[in-house]
Design an enzyme around this catalytic site. Sequence first.
Site, PDB file in Angstrom:
ATOM      1  CE  LYS A   1      -4.604  -1.949  -0.602  1.00  0.00           C
ATOM      2  NZ  LYS A   1      -4.322  -0.538  -0.957  1.00  0.00           N
TER       3      LYS A   1
ATOM      4  CB  SER B   1      -4.622   2.889  -3.399  1.00  0.00           C
ATOM      5  OG  SER B   1      -3.677   2.684  -4.419  1.00  0.00           O
TER       6      SER B   1
ATOM      7  CB  SER C   1      -3.792  -0.741  -4.653  1.00  0.00           C
ATOM      8  OG  SER C   1      -3.650   0.013  -3.458  1.00  0.00           O
TER       9      SER C   1
END
Length: 478
Positions: free
Chosen positions: A88, A187, A163
């Site tokens: 990420k 997320s 996210s």
Amino acid sequence: MSFTTTSMTPTLCDLSASALRDEIAAGHVSARDVMAAHLDRIAVWNPKVNAVVTLDAEGAMARAAQADAHQAAGRPLGLLHGLPILHKDSFLTAGMRTTYGSPLYRDFVPDRDSLIVSRERAAGAITLGKTNLPEFGAGSQTFNTVFGATRNPYDLRMTAGGSSGGAAAALATRMASLADGTDMGGSLRNPASFCNVVGLRPSPGRVPQWPTASPYNALTVAGPMGRTVADVALLLAATAGPDARDPLAIEQDPARFLDSLARDFNDVRIAYAPTWGGLPTQPAVVRALERQLPVFADLGARVEPACPDFAGADASFQALRGQTFAVGYEAALRDHRDQLKDSVIWNIELGLKQTAAAVVQAERDRAALFARMHAFMQTYEFMIGPVSQVLPFPAEQESVDRIEDTPMRNYIDWMRSGYYLSLTGHPAISVPCGFSEDGLPVGIQIVGRYRQEHALLQLAHAFEQATQYWRHAPVLPQ
């Protein structure tokens, strides 16, 4: 419907991470072969979904060659040996840019790795690149002004969620075997639900976090994503375990997550909360879940309608989230307000302007909620319900304005199904649960007892084995 079932003779990219790891270890395929196949997949799919925002193809192939040489020399192989992984874009990666989805960090190249990245690499995983996220991870919709939006591989008109949206879309399209992410309000779970993959929110401290501006923040966790529950368990085993730099780190042996996922669920009690106690939820989401309830009965479990009392959760979460944003981004607001999106500004200012009484009450409410949840989970070993209150929505839509006839009060109000469980600290996982009538993925959220990730993974695995929805891959648009 824009998906297909993986064929009986899958390509290297279609194999689960666990199966691929076995193939590499047995010498049936090299790490270079695996890496080349995934780079080819990225070349085909990424222009469609915009999931991988930084790619190091040359470095990945060089590291794959090193992995093959390591294996040829007869050296011990790590848990993740030769597996392509994506990080990420909020995790530090030494020598590779980390933007946080913000123009403030468009060209930032750190000189160190986040702890989760260093553990993945130490276990033999090979970094491919970085995955897209909303600015500073704010919101369950992946878009930013640096890279644009990540699209849902099952319907390119829709969002991949967030996210950790880039991670989920990359896994769904078989561009990587494994991916990591973070979860504050959903997320790791929301994008997994939207993209038909698996996302585990571990207990706070299960996967230590370093460096971090808020080391005592128990809302935000780092965790694994994969296409199967076994893959997630494998990645958890490689990334969990104590570290003295994280004051919340759990002192337990992560090898526990390599134990068998098989288990007898006869007479196990499961609470079913189709709306988590009355949250506005799209009927299509509830229908998708209800179609799968017989699976748990077939496993021998007793499913009963029940839900703990989440009173006070909304105000508590917003106050504590605001405090975390203020700690992390006050300087960015002060010096670069014009380069922050409105929702980030709102969250930082909420944290800076809220009264001490609001924070005190938030802690009281969280303590009371945990006590009620703990008591509830003595009766039920697991809870099940929706991951997200809505189906994937248009990628051009920043957030959800209303669900049915209920208006949303802010940009994350539609993810209360995620952040209610974040507040309690109980581990929760999103597992593919089928598709809506329009072909959009829906995940089921399974919640386990406090710090009981292995039992949670066992039930998730049993459900997955009975349903096999993870095999339904998206079809590349022509």
